[in-house]
Design an enzyme around this catalytic site. Structure first.
Site, PDB file in Angstrom:
ATOM      1  N   THR A  93      19.810  53.360 -20.723  1.00 42.60           N
ATOM      2  CA  THR A  93      20.820  52.582 -20.190  1.00 42.60           C
ATOM      3  C   THR A  93      21.462  51.397 -21.049  1.00 42.60           C
ATOM      4  O   THR A  93      21.029  50.665 -22.061  1.00 42.60           O
ATOM      5  CB  THR A  93      19.837  51.153 -19.596  1.00 42.60           C
ATOM      6  N   LYS A 168      24.311  52.555 -12.599  1.00 44.92           N
ATOM      7  CA  LYS A 168      22.699  51.893 -13.007  1.00 44.92           C
ATOM      8  C   LYS A 168      22.999  50.487 -13.219  1.00 44.92           C
ATOM      9  O   LYS A 168      22.123  49.925 -12.902  1.00 44.92           O
ATOM     10  CB  LYS A 168      22.074  52.244 -14.465  1.00 44.92           C
ATOM     11  N   LYS A 243      18.234  42.489 -19.126  1.00 43.15           N
ATOM     12  CA  LYS A 243      19.308  43.564 -20.490  1.00 43.15           C
ATOM     13  C   LYS A 243      20.047  43.805 -19.153  1.00 43.15           C
ATOM     14  O   LYS A 243      21.191  43.896 -19.888  1.00 43.15           O
ATOM     15  CB  LYS A 243      18.576  44.758 -20.822  1.00 43.15           C
TER      16      LYS A 243
HETATM   17  P1  NAD Z   1      10.205  51.551 -25.776  1.00 42.19           P
HETATM   18  O1  NAD Z   1      10.838  50.405 -26.651  1.00 42.19           O
HETATM   19  O2  NAD Z   1       9.601  51.455 -24.945  1.00 42.19           O
HETATM   20  O3  NAD Z   1      10.848  52.551 -25.472  1.00 42.19           O
HETATM   21  C1  NAD Z   1      12.143  52.723 -27.037  1.00 42.19           C
HETATM   22  C2  NAD Z   1      12.174  53.868 -28.815  1.00 42.19           C
HETATM   23  O4  NAD Z   1      12.734  54.152 -29.310  1.00 42.19           O
HETATM   24  C3  NAD Z   1      10.486  53.008 -29.101  1.00 42.19           C
HETATM   25  O5  NAD Z   1       8.567  53.796 -29.377  1.00 42.19           O
HETATM   26  C4  NAD Z   1      11.271  53.212 -30.218  1.00 42.19           C
HETATM   27  O6  NAD Z   1      10.048  53.165 -31.349  1.00 42.19           O
HETATM   28  C5  NAD Z   1      12.113  54.589 -30.761  1.00 42.19           C
HETATM   29  N1  NAD Z   1      13.196  53.999 -31.050  1.00 42.19           N
HETATM   30  C6  NAD Z   1      14.372  53.083 -31.997  1.00 42.19           C
HETATM   31  N2  NAD Z   1      14.759  53.186 -32.526  1.00 42.19           N
HETATM   32  C7  NAD Z   1      14.573  54.678 -32.612  1.00 42.19           C
HETATM   33  C8  NAD Z   1      15.962  55.166 -33.399  1.00 42.19           C
HETATM   34  N3  NAD Z   1      16.522  55.109 -34.501  1.00 42.19           N
HETATM   35  N4  NAD Z   1      14.970  56.301 -34.091  1.00 42.19           N
HETATM   36  C9  NAD Z   1      14.375  57.192 -33.073  1.00 42.19           C
HETATM   37  N5  NAD Z   1      13.398  56.281 -31.942  1.00 42.19           N
HETATM   38  C10 NAD Z   1      13.610  55.314 -32.579  1.00 42.19           C
HETATM   39  O7  NAD Z   1      11.939  51.121 -24.992  1.00 42.19           O
HETATM   40  P2  NAD Z   1      11.863  52.105 -22.663  1.00 42.19           P
HETATM   41  O8  NAD Z   1      11.197  50.784 -21.815  1.00 42.19           O
HETATM   42  O9  NAD Z   1      10.854  53.390 -23.043  1.00 42.19           O
HETATM   43  O10 NAD Z   1      12.785  51.689 -22.680  1.00 42.19           O
HETATM   44  C11 NAD Z   1      13.678  52.418 -22.801  1.00 42.19           C
HETATM   45  C12 NAD Z   1      15.006  52.889 -22.731  1.00 42.19           C
HETATM   46  O11 NAD Z   1      15.295  52.960 -20.779  1.00 42.19           O
HETATM   47  C13 NAD Z   1      16.258  51.845 -22.309  1.00 42.19           C
HETATM   48  O12 NAD Z   1      17.087  52.086 -22.730  1.00 42.19           O
HETATM   49  C14 NAD Z   1      15.736  50.340 -21.041  1.00 42.19           C
HETATM   50  O13 NAD Z   1      16.579  49.726 -20.501  1.00 42.19           O
HETATM   51  C15 NAD Z   1      15.209  52.129 -20.691  1.00 42.19           C
HETATM   52  N6  NAD Z   1      15.131  51.984 -19.499  1.00 42.19           N
HETATM   53  C16 NAD Z   1      13.336  50.986 -19.170  1.00 42.19           C
HETATM   54  C17 NAD Z   1      12.834  51.236 -17.613  1.00 42.19           C
HETATM   55  C18 NAD Z   1      11.460  50.934 -17.980  1.00 42.19           C
HETATM   56  O14 NAD Z   1      10.724  50.065 -16.868  1.00 42.19           O
HETATM   57  N7  NAD Z   1      11.086  50.571 -19.525  1.00 42.19           N
HETATM   58  C19 NAD Z   1      13.788  51.515 -17.207  1.00 42.19           C
HETATM   59  C20 NAD Z   1      14.445  52.075 -16.304  1.00 42.19           C
HETATM   60  C21 NAD Z   1      15.349  52.143 -17.803  1.00 42.19           C
END
Ligand code: NAD
Length: 288
Positions: A93, A168, A243
């Site tokens: 997102t 979204k 966010k």
């Molecule tokens: P998270 O922080 O658990 O996962 C993100 C991952 O990206 C981490 O494992 C981190 O180490 C990795 N990362 C960061 N920088 C990096 C890089 N340069 N190279 C490789 N890996 C890297 O976050 P999440 O909850 O999995 O959310 C991910 C996305 O999904 C976000 O954009 C969030 O807004 C969206 N989202 C989350 C949810 C939810 O309920 N968690 C729901 C809908 C959408």
């Protein structure tokens, strides 16, 4: 299909595992060793850098925290290092402007790219029941669709590039507004002497009915089982709602849209998140 998956966190971990279950060969990368270890257990091949992970793949899927990281991952290590016939799919997102900027850079090198943010949280990511809202040209959408189908229950084309992100943030702005409205109504009903269950029984079949009431009720013991029944643990974290509201307000300003209720919802969640960012967003009822 050979697919690179970058960003194996709360959401990406389960999504990559579902691609493996669907028979794809998943080449995984994350900065976190723990995330990589979990991906390996789920059957992914793991890599110590992005360029090795994307070599020889037919598609790249990213699930990263924010727009700045998405931009640097694509411009530094994906574009120009992935075979040009590959489909690039960003499920993070992020803001609409960055989604369009990254796609422009990808198109300039001949790639197909879509933005494909999701609705549904960690449980849906694990279960393969996400909804994907997809922005991109039709040929890019058609290339991405079967990959997304393996991770979700619905894949919807929202129009040109960036329109997935637009859908979204508009959806989540509306969700924040009707959650706060639902919380206000339950609180006032109680102050006026109405039992919450009785108010639910009436409003859930009247014109106040909405998803925050009947699918995600913020009052414990009323309606289906929700995070309210679990002390507001789990569910959709307030910090993530904030966010999305900040992205929505940026987009409103950039597009000249008038969103007074969205702005107020952002202010309320901003204040609530200072101490309660980890709690489910329905916990905002505690502040009313
Ligand atoms: P998270 O922080 O658990 O996962 C993100 C991952 O990206 C981490 O494992 C981190 O180490 C990795 N990362 C960061 N920088 C990096 C890089 N340069 N190279 C490789 N890996 C890297 O976050 P999440 O909850 O999995 O959310 C991910 C996305 O999904 C976000 O954009 C969030 O807004 C969206 N989202 C989350 C949810 C939810 O309920 N968690 C729901 C809908 C959408």
């Amino acid at each position: 299909m050979k697919i690179a998956f970058i960003g194996l966190g709360n959401m990406g971990g389960g999504m990559a595992a579902n691609l493996v279950k669907a028979g794809h060969h998943v080449r995984a990368f994350d900065l976190s060793e723990d995330a990589l270890a979990r991906a390996k257990e789920a059957g992914c091949e793991t890599f110590s850098n992005i360029r090795d992970a994307v070599r020889d793949v037919e598609a790249v899927v990213t699930m990263l925290p924010n727009g700045a990281i998405v931009k640097s991952v694509y411009t530094d290590d994906v574009i120009g290092h992935t075979p040009h016939a590959a489909t690039l799919i960003d499920c993070s997102t992020i803001d609409v402007a960055t989604a369009r900027e990254v796609a422009d850079a990808a198109h300039a090198e001949g790639y197909k790219m879509v933005d494909a943010p999701v609705s549904g949280g960690i449980a849906a990511a694990n279960a393969g029941t996400l909804t994907f809202m997809v922005g991109g040209e039709i040929h890019a959408f058609e290339a991405a669709e079967p990959i997304l189908q393996a991770m979700g229950k619905a894949v919807i084309h929202a129009g040109g590039i960036g329109n997935g992100q637009a859908a979204k943030i508009c959806n989540n702005m509306l969700l924040a507004i009707h959650m706060i409205g639902t919380c206000e109504a339950f609180q006032m009903a109680q102050k006026l002497g109405l039992d919450p269950q009785t108010f639910y029984d009436i409003s859930s079949v009247s014109s106040g009915q909405n998803w925050s009431m009947t699918s995600y009720c913020p009052v414990a013991g009323v309606g289906p089982t929700t995070p309210a029944d679990n002390g507001y643990q789990g569910g959709f974290a307030t910090a993530l709602m904030l966010k999305d509201l900040k992205l929505a307000m940026e987009a409103a300003q950039a597009s000249g849209a008038s969103t007074p209720l969205g702005r107020h919802a952002e202010e309320l969640y901003d204040a609530f998140a200072k101490e309660n960012g980890e709690l489910d967003f329905s916990a905002i009822i505690k502040t009313l």
